[in-house]
Design an enzyme around this catalytic site. Structure first.
Site, PDB file in Angstrom:
ATOM      1  CG  HIS A  42      -2.120   0.871   1.026  1.00  0.00           C
ATOM      2  ND1 HIS A  42      -2.051   2.238   1.084  1.00  0.00           N
ATOM      3  CD2 HIS A  42      -3.398   0.557   0.706  1.00  0.00           C
ATOM      4  CE1 HIS A  42      -3.249   2.732   0.827  1.00  0.00           C
ATOM      5  NE2 HIS A  42      -4.081   1.740   0.594  1.00  0.00           N
ATOM      6  CG  ASP A  71      -8.434  -5.001  -2.247  1.00  0.00           C
ATOM      7  OD1 ASP A  71      -9.600  -4.763  -1.898  1.00  0.00           O
ATOM      8  OD2 ASP A  71      -7.800  -4.268  -3.022  1.00  0.00           O
TER       9      ASP A  71
HETATM   10  N1  ACO Z   1       4.013  -7.817  -4.069  1.00  0.00           N
HETATM   11  C1  ACO Z   1       5.348  -7.788  -4.250  1.00  0.00           C
HETATM   12  N2  ACO Z   1       6.059  -6.655  -4.272  1.00  0.00           N
HETATM   13  C2  ACO Z   1       5.391  -5.498  -4.109  1.00  0.00           C
HETATM   14  C3  ACO Z   1       4.009  -5.456  -3.896  1.00  0.00           C
HETATM   15  C4  ACO Z   1       3.311  -6.670  -3.877  1.00  0.00           C
HETATM   16  N3  ACO Z   1       1.985  -6.728  -3.699  1.00  0.00           N
HETATM   17  N4  ACO Z   1       3.621  -4.174  -3.755  1.00  0.00           N
HETATM   18  C5  ACO Z   1       4.726  -3.433  -3.875  1.00  0.00           C
HETATM   19  N5  ACO Z   1       5.787  -4.228  -4.090  1.00  0.00           N
HETATM   20  C6  ACO Z   1       7.189  -3.795  -4.271  1.00  0.00           C
HETATM   21  C7  ACO Z   1       7.402  -3.346  -5.718  1.00  0.00           C
HETATM   22  O1  ACO Z   1       7.788  -4.394  -6.538  1.00  0.00           O
HETATM   23  C8  ACO Z   1       8.471  -2.298  -5.529  1.00  0.00           C
HETATM   24  O2  ACO Z   1       9.686  -2.946  -5.322  1.00  0.00           O
HETATM   25  P1  ACO Z   1      11.062  -2.345  -5.912  1.00  0.00           P
HETATM   26  O3  ACO Z   1      11.206  -0.996  -5.241  1.00  0.00           O
HETATM   27  O4  ACO Z   1      12.096  -3.324  -5.501  1.00  0.00           O
HETATM   28  O5  ACO Z   1      10.869  -2.239  -7.389  1.00  0.00           O
HETATM   29  C9  ACO Z   1       8.109  -1.613  -4.214  1.00  0.00           C
HETATM   30  O6  ACO Z   1       7.392  -2.627  -3.473  1.00  0.00           O
HETATM   31  C10 ACO Z   1       7.217  -0.414  -4.380  1.00  0.00           C
HETATM   32  O7  ACO Z   1       6.083  -0.795  -5.156  1.00  0.00           O
HETATM   33  P2  ACO Z   1       5.236   0.203  -6.005  1.00  0.00           P
HETATM   34  O8  ACO Z   1       4.369  -0.572  -6.959  1.00  0.00           O
HETATM   35  O9  ACO Z   1       6.102   1.268  -6.578  1.00  0.00           O
HETATM   36  O10 ACO Z   1       4.337   0.840  -4.867  1.00  0.00           O
HETATM   37  P3  ACO Z   1       3.103   1.767  -5.091  1.00  0.00           P
HETATM   38  O11 ACO Z   1       2.947   2.548  -3.861  1.00  0.00           O
HETATM   39  O12 ACO Z   1       3.206   2.475  -6.394  1.00  0.00           O
HETATM   40  O13 ACO Z   1       1.896   0.708  -5.261  1.00  0.00           O
HETATM   41  C11 ACO Z   1       0.187  -0.801  -4.814  1.00  0.00           C
HETATM   42  C12 ACO Z   1       1.008   0.368  -4.271  1.00  0.00           C
HETATM   43  C13 ACO Z   1      -0.396  -0.456  -6.200  1.00  0.00           C
HETATM   44  C14 ACO Z   1      -0.990  -1.065  -3.886  1.00  0.00           C
HETATM   45  C15 ACO Z   1       1.090  -2.043  -4.912  1.00  0.00           C
HETATM   46  O14 ACO Z   1       1.532  -2.410  -3.626  1.00  0.00           O
HETATM   47  C16 ACO Z   1       0.411  -3.222  -5.596  1.00  0.00           C
HETATM   48  O15 ACO Z   1       0.383  -3.281  -6.827  1.00  0.00           O
HETATM   49  N6  ACO Z   1      -0.152  -4.187  -4.788  1.00  0.00           N
HETATM   50  C17 ACO Z   1      -0.837  -5.330  -5.365  1.00  0.00           C
HETATM   51  C18 ACO Z   1      -2.236  -4.947  -5.814  1.00  0.00           C
HETATM   52  C19 ACO Z   1      -3.153  -4.668  -4.654  1.00  0.00           C
HETATM   53  O16 ACO Z   1      -3.255  -5.438  -3.708  1.00  0.00           O
HETATM   54  N7  ACO Z   1      -3.873  -3.538  -4.749  1.00  0.00           N
HETATM   55  C20 ACO Z   1      -4.848  -3.131  -3.743  1.00  0.00           C
HETATM   56  C21 ACO Z   1      -4.347  -1.955  -2.964  1.00  0.00           C
HETATM   57  S1  ACO Z   1      -5.501  -1.471  -1.741  1.00  0.00           S
HETATM   58  C22 ACO Z   1      -6.673  -0.677  -2.615  1.00  0.00           C
HETATM   59  O17 ACO Z   1      -6.431  -0.028  -3.603  1.00  0.00           O
HETATM   60  C23 ACO Z   1      -8.027  -0.793  -2.197  1.00  0.00           C
END
Ligand code: ACO
Length: 387
Positions: free
Chosen positions: A261, A315
């Site tokens: 998140h 979620d």
């Molecule tokens: N699994 C594995 N690695 C992850 C995850 C995950 N679920 N989420 C973030 N990371 C890692 C990324 O790979 C990245 O790593 P790096 O820096 O080594 O490249 C780092 O954490 C940062 O990730 P970002 O995607 O840049 O983080 P951002 O804040 O942009 O995204 C998000 C947040 C979209 C929620 C992301 O965590 C994600 O895609 N999660 C999975 C989808 C999900 O569960 N969404 C629901 C969110 S809650 C809601 O919207 C109601």
């Protein structure tokens, strides 16, 4: 303005001032109008919470009764809306049906009067009242059934489950579902709420505001993740499959659905509460093996992703709760939207209270000063650019 000013995803950029909700992402605390989410989920109904979010105070008993009554009086939808839903393809995603039907309300209730508090109240009531009816109607229609009318004797959450499943729900199931709606009602300036505020800032109608937010919530990085979590748990299949799945996901740099998140560095407080609700449901209505897979995944991921501040989000456990309540998987995100409509409407009202149209800037990084040439003088570059 230089490229170093650019913040991808607007991370850390304040885009509004808001008094609606607040997140402490280091300590895992979420509050609505200063009340902790845990207290609200334990004691307040969804409609009471919606009132709090939109008008800023918990309603006194008389105000709450009037609000509940007004929402109840507007639950029915025009036969034209039901006919429209019948024309939608049964194989289409219910989020698309919800987006289209929310937008269609703008055709039926066209006299926009954004400076009139009665108009604001009427639109809030209509949207909160009709979204569940439209969603349940689409579900029954796509199964080949006729939609059923709302039941005036049932409260908001029970009535929705009744319209969806054609059965009056168990009181415990209805109470737990109502708590889920409270937990999903609002969450500061997330993508769909930002979308709602941007749309609101143009002074368009509230139905367009909600429709645009529904479209934004639908994506798998936002609300759509709750559906993907369950699909992922089923793909993992058993507790023994968890480590291999996680190894593969990490090696292939795939996101683990329901984890991570932008705002939280610890477990999302809503995930903690939802996990408790899931356990209550399993104790009463029978265990779900996927819960064991989920718990194992959370434990293994804590070692592997925890050091990066990646923990379960809202979620992760919501799908398991919804499944036990008999809600089909592709309705998980629409149910999220049903609840989040309260937050979107609170932001719509707040935006109108101090409006300035959103119009951010950009860092231009394209070509400059090019001279136009007739087609025969152009040298093909990069193959076919229309692909
Ligand atoms: N699994 C594995 N690695 C992850 C995850 C995950 N679920 N989420 C973030 N990371 C890692 C990324 O790979 C990245 O790593 P790096 O820096 O080594 O490249 C780092 O954490 C940062 O990730 P970002 O995607 O840049 O983080 P951002 O804040 O942009 O995204 C998000 C947040 C979209 C929620 C992301 O965590 C994600 O895609 N999660 C999975 C989808 C999900 O569960 N969404 C629901 C969110 S809650 C809601 O919207 C109601």
């Amino acid at each position: 303005m230089t490229a170093s000013d650019f913040r991808p995803g607007l991370e850390g950029v304040p885009a509004t001032q808001s008094a609606i909700s607040d997140i402490d992402g280091q300590r895992g605390i979420l509050s609505y109008r200063g009340y902790s989410i845990a207290e609200l989920a334990a004691h307040s109904s969804f409609l009471e919470t919606a009132y709090l979010l939109i008008w800023g105070e918990l309603p006194d008993p008389e105000t709450l009764r009037t609000f509940q009554h007004d929402v109840q009086m507007h639950r029915r939808v025009s036969f034209r809306i039901r006919d429209m839903l019948k024309c939608f393809p049964a194989g289409g995603h219910p989020m698309d049906a919800l987006q289209a039907s929310a937008a269609s309300l703008g055709l039926f209730y066209a006299n926009r009067a954004l400076d009139n508090p009665d108009y604001i109240r009427g639109a809030v009531i209509r949207l909160l009242a009709k979204i569940p009816t439209m969603l349940a109607a689409f579900q029954l229609i796509r199964m080949g059934h006729d939609p059923i009318q709302p039941r005036d004797d049932l409260p908001y959450a029970s009535n929705f489950l009744y319209m969806l499943t054609e059965r009056e729900p168990d009181p415990l199931a209805a109470r737990i579902f109502d708590s889920c709606l409270v937990l999903h009602a609002e969450h500061t300036l997330n993508a769909s709420t930002f979308s709602a505020r941007v749309t609101a800032s143009t002074l368009t109608d509230p139905y367009a505001v909600v429709a645009s937010a529904v479209g934004t919530l639908a994506g798998p990085l936002h609300g759509g993740a709750n559906e993907d979590v369950l699909l992922m748990l089923e793909e993992i299949g058993t507790v023994d499959g968890v480590e291999a799945y996680l190894d593969r996901a990490i090696a292939e740099k795939r996101k683990v659905m329901g984890f991570g998140h932008r705002e939280y560095r610890v477990k999302d407080p809503r995930a903690t509460i939802l996990q408790g609700l899931a356990e209550e449901l399993f104790d009463r209505f029978g265990h779900d093996e996927m819960y064991d897979v989920a718990r194992r995944l959370e434990a293994v991921a804590a070692e592997r992703l925890g050091p990066k501040g990646i923990y379960p989000n809202v979620d992760f456990y919501s799908g398991l709760v919804y499944r036990k309540l008999g809600i089909p998987t592709d309705l998980f995100t629409p149910v999220f939207a049903l609840a989040r409509a309260a937050g979107w409407l609170a932001h719509w009202k707040e935006q109108l209270g101090a409006n300035r149209i959103y119009r951010p800037t950009q860092i231009y990084c394209g070509a400059a000063g090019r001279a136009w040439q007739p087609p025969e003088a152009r040298v093909a570059k990069n193959g076919d650019l229309t692909g």
